[in-house]
Design an enzyme around this catalytic site. Structure first.
Site, PDB file in Angstrom:
ATOM      1  N   ASN A  84      48.693  30.681  31.267  1.00  0.00           N
ATOM      2  CA  ASN A  84      47.967  31.342  32.354  1.00  0.00           C
ATOM      3  C   ASN A  84      47.343  32.678  31.974  1.00  0.00           C
ATOM      4  OD1 ASN A  84      47.583  32.141  35.385  1.00  0.00           O
ATOM      5  ND2 ASN A  84      48.902  33.741  34.514  1.00  0.00           N
ATOM      6  N   TYR A 124      33.524  34.396  29.388  1.00  0.00           N
ATOM      7  CA  TYR A 124      34.512  33.818  30.322  1.00  0.00           C
ATOM      8  C   TYR A 124      34.166  32.360  30.606  1.00  0.00           C
ATOM      9  CZ  TYR A 124      37.881  33.981  34.222  1.00  0.00           C
ATOM     10  OH  TYR A 124      38.958  33.765  35.048  1.00  0.00           O
ATOM     11  N   ALA A 159      32.479  30.277  28.709  1.00  0.00           N
ATOM     12  CA  ALA A 159      32.717  29.470  27.505  1.00  0.00           C
ATOM     13  C   ALA A 159      34.217  29.238  27.295  1.00  0.00           C
ATOM     14  CB  ALA A 159      32.113  30.174  26.293  1.00  0.00           C
ATOM     15  N   SER A 181      39.450  27.923  35.589  1.00  0.00           N
ATOM     16  CA  SER A 181      38.693  28.674  36.592  1.00  0.00           C
ATOM     17  C   SER A 181      37.609  27.758  37.122  1.00  0.00           C
ATOM     18  CB  SER A 181      38.044  29.900  35.933  1.00  0.00           C
ATOM     19  OG  SER A 181      37.132  30.520  36.810  1.00  0.00           O
ATOM     20  N   VAL A 224      49.933  37.002  23.971  1.00  0.00           N
ATOM     21  CA  VAL A 224      49.612  35.588  23.701  1.00  0.00           C
ATOM     22  C   VAL A 224      48.589  35.413  22.575  1.00  0.00           C
ATOM     23  CG1 VAL A 224      50.233  34.642  25.972  1.00  0.00           C
ATOM     24  CG2 VAL A 224      47.894  35.486  25.569  1.00  0.00           C
ATOM     25  N   LYS A 228      36.701  29.303  29.508  1.00  0.00           N
ATOM     26  CA  LYS A 228      37.335  28.461  30.526  1.00  0.00           C
ATOM     27  C   LYS A 228      36.881  27.005  30.412  1.00  0.00           C
ATOM     28  CE  LYS A 228      39.944  31.577  32.465  1.00  0.00           C
ATOM     29  NZ  LYS A 228      41.410  31.479  32.359  1.00  0.00           N
TER      30      LYS A 228
HETATM   31  N1  LIG Z   1      41.772  36.156  40.031  1.00  0.00           N
HETATM   32  C1  LIG Z   1      40.854  35.238  40.045  1.00  0.00           C
HETATM   33  O1  LIG Z   1      39.982  35.240  40.896  1.00  0.00           O
HETATM   34  C2  LIG Z   1      40.851  34.148  39.005  1.00  0.00           C
HETATM   35  C3  LIG Z   1      39.933  33.113  39.171  1.00  0.00           C
HETATM   36  C4  LIG Z   1      39.912  32.085  38.235  1.00  0.00           C
HETATM   37  C5  LIG Z   1      40.785  32.100  37.177  1.00  0.00           C
HETATM   38  N2  LIG Z   1      41.662  33.140  37.035  1.00  0.00           N
HETATM   39  C6  LIG Z   1      42.554  33.107  35.890  1.00  0.00           C
HETATM   40  O2  LIG Z   1      43.886  33.254  36.331  1.00  0.00           O
HETATM   41  C7  LIG Z   1      44.676  33.737  35.250  1.00  0.00           C
HETATM   42  C8  LIG Z   1      45.543  34.867  35.750  1.00  0.00           C
HETATM   43  O3  LIG Z   1      44.701  35.948  36.108  1.00  0.00           O
HETATM   44  P1  LIG Z   1      44.958  36.877  37.381  1.00  0.00           P
HETATM   45  O4  LIG Z   1      43.733  36.836  38.192  1.00  0.00           O
HETATM   46  O5  LIG Z   1      46.258  36.565  37.975  1.00  0.00           O
HETATM   47  O6  LIG Z   1      44.945  38.320  36.680  1.00  0.00           O
HETATM   48  P2  LIG Z   1      46.047  39.470  36.549  1.00  0.00           P
HETATM   49  O7  LIG Z   1      45.398  40.534  35.722  1.00  0.00           O
HETATM   50  O8  LIG Z   1      46.591  39.848  37.876  1.00  0.00           O
HETATM   51  O9  LIG Z   1      47.194  38.763  35.697  1.00  0.00           O
HETATM   52  C9  LIG Z   1      46.991  38.421  34.356  1.00  0.00           C
HETATM   53  C10 LIG Z   1      48.218  38.792  33.546  1.00  0.00           C
HETATM   54  O10 LIG Z   1      47.973  38.377  32.193  1.00  0.00           O
HETATM   55  C11 LIG Z   1      48.478  39.399  31.344  1.00  0.00           C
HETATM   56  N3  LIG Z   1      47.808  39.360  30.036  1.00  0.00           N
HETATM   57  C12 LIG Z   1      46.534  39.675  29.730  1.00  0.00           C
HETATM   58  N4  LIG Z   1      46.335  39.564  28.410  1.00  0.00           N
HETATM   59  C13 LIG Z   1      47.509  39.149  27.877  1.00  0.00           C
HETATM   60  C14 LIG Z   1      47.945  38.870  26.562  1.00  0.00           C
HETATM   61  N5  LIG Z   1      47.113  39.013  25.506  1.00  0.00           N
HETATM   62  N6  LIG Z   1      49.212  38.475  26.374  1.00  0.00           N
HETATM   63  C15 LIG Z   1      50.068  38.352  27.433  1.00  0.00           C
HETATM   64  N7  LIG Z   1      49.719  38.612  28.686  1.00  0.00           N
HETATM   65  C16 LIG Z   1      48.457  39.016  28.914  1.00  0.00           C
HETATM   66  C17 LIG Z   1      48.174  40.697  32.083  1.00  0.00           C
HETATM   67  O11 LIG Z   1      48.979  41.779  31.602  1.00  0.00           O
HETATM   68  C18 LIG Z   1      48.479  40.307  33.523  1.00  0.00           C
HETATM   69  O12 LIG Z   1      49.816  40.575  33.856  1.00  0.00           O
HETATM   70  C19 LIG Z   1      43.693  34.122  34.147  1.00  0.00           C
HETATM   71  O13 LIG Z   1      43.641  33.115  33.165  1.00  0.00           O
HETATM   72  C20 LIG Z   1      42.377  34.217  34.876  1.00  0.00           C
HETATM   73  O14 LIG Z   1      41.273  33.999  34.030  1.00  0.00           O
HETATM   74  C21 LIG Z   1      41.705  34.155  37.930  1.00  0.00           C
END
Ligand SMILES: NC(=O)c1ccc[n+]([C@@H]2O[C@H](COP(=O)([O-])OP(=O)(O)OC[C@H]3O[C@@H](n4cnc5c(N)ncnc54)[C@H](O)[C@@H]3O)[C@@H](O)[C@H]2O)c1
Length: 273
Positions: free
Chosen positions: A95, A175, A177, A161, A69, A179
């Site tokens: 996402n 992170y 900044a 987030s 992305v 979000k």
């Molecule tokens: N897990 C949490 O507690 C939490 C809390 C708040 C927000 N989030 C947000 O949720 C979203 C998903 O995260 P998650 O927790 O499911 O993590 P995760 O690591 O399980 O999934 C994230 C996916 O994004 C992919 N990814 C990373 N960089 C990429 C890139 N440059 N291009 C394409 N794909 C890419 C990864 O390969 C992975 O499959 C993120 O934006 C994260 O910041 C997560």
């Protein structure tokens, strides 16, 4: 409207970035389970292939595309191909995201973590987090708007987030900044695109058990730390985000735009005890 119509996403064309794992995978699953055609875009070819194979085995209409992305031309090419194949683009989940390394506060015991202090925070880490967690949201929304505007219809859901609303000092500063930037960009996009019947919202998760940061959320000590911050007393399973994702993608939420919906077990309220 009957409940079956309210949540109807059958035949929708859907794109999920970061769809091979965690929260994005749950978004893709719930849309496909309800009859949508889903393209999961992700950097991680191995995990993507494995999950797509599993979902296809369940007879779901899911496919994978390896897309970084942060590679803007690649994102636009992938969107163009998907829209050409499906003939429509109804819902996009922006996402994909990464963690940001340590924050200025210790994760377990009280006290500071020098590695996360501003003067020690690596420039390269800052740039990578902003590029992946903020710049990519702009690119994804841009690609979505390009295709949705002519159809005068669409839903865009950005994963922000709880960190967009309040600081968690154990998580790296970039992170916070990124979000907060994504949340405000969501509001800007919602205002601009309302005229074209494109609804833009954000899901702001609290602590979910996913592979982010190399899967440290599976570590019992990390789970204990985050559970202590959550009034419901536990981290969340990705199954628990499916209802909100389907809601924001479906007719049920037809009057909601510019909203950031927090799903955090009450964490944003502060400690219960
Ligand atoms: N897990 C949490 O507690 C939490 C809390 C708040 C927000 N989030 C947000 O949720 C979203 C998903 O995260 P998650 O927790 O499911 O993590 P995760 O690591 O399980 O999934 C994230 C996916 O994004 C992919 N990814 C990373 N960089 C990429 C890139 N440059 N291009 C394409 N794909 C890419 C990864 O390969 C992975 O499959 C993120 O934006 C994260 O910041 C997560």
């Amino acid at each position: 409207m009957k409940i079956s119509e309210m949540f109807r996403v059958k035949d929708y064309g859907v794109i999920v970035t970061g769809g091979a794992s965690g929260i994005g995978l749950a978004y893709g699953e719930v849309l496909a389970e309800n009859g949508a055609r889903v393209t999961l875009m992700d950097l991680d070819r191995t995990r993507l292939n494995r999950e797509v194979k599993r979902l296809k085995g369940l007879k779901l209409d899911v496919r994978g595309m390896v897309v970084d992305v942060t590679d803007r031309p690649a994102v636009h090419r992938a969107f163009d191909k998907t829209v050409k194949d499906y003939g429509r683009l109804d819902v996009v989940f922006a996402n994909a995201g990464i963690d940001s390394g340590p924050g200025f506060r210790q994760m377990g015991p009280a006290g500071r973590n020098p590695e996360g202090a501003i003067e020690n925070y690596a420039d390269a880490r800052w740039d990578k987090v902003i590029d992946t967690n903020l710049n990519s949201v702009f690119t994804t929304v841009k690609a979505a708007a390009r295709h949705m505007k002519p159809r005068h219809s669409g839903r865009i859901v950005i994963t922000t987030s709880l960190a967009a609303e309040r600081i968690e000092g154990a998580i790296g500063a970039a992170y916070m900044a990124a979000k907060a930037g994504a949340a405000h960009f969501m509001r800007n996009a919602a205002l601009e695109l309302a005229k074209y019947n494109i609804l833009v919202n954000a899901i702001a998760p609290g602590p979910f058990i996913t592979n982010i940061g190399g899967g440290h959320a599976f570590d019992p000590n990390v789970q204990k730390f985050f559970a202590g911050l959550v009034p419901l007393g536990r981290m969340a399973s990705t199954e628990e985000i499916k209802g909100l994702a389907l809601f924001l993608a479906s007719p049920a939420s037809s009057y909601i735009t510019g909203a950031q919906i927090v799903i955090d077990g009450g964490s944003g309220l502060g400690p219960a005890d």
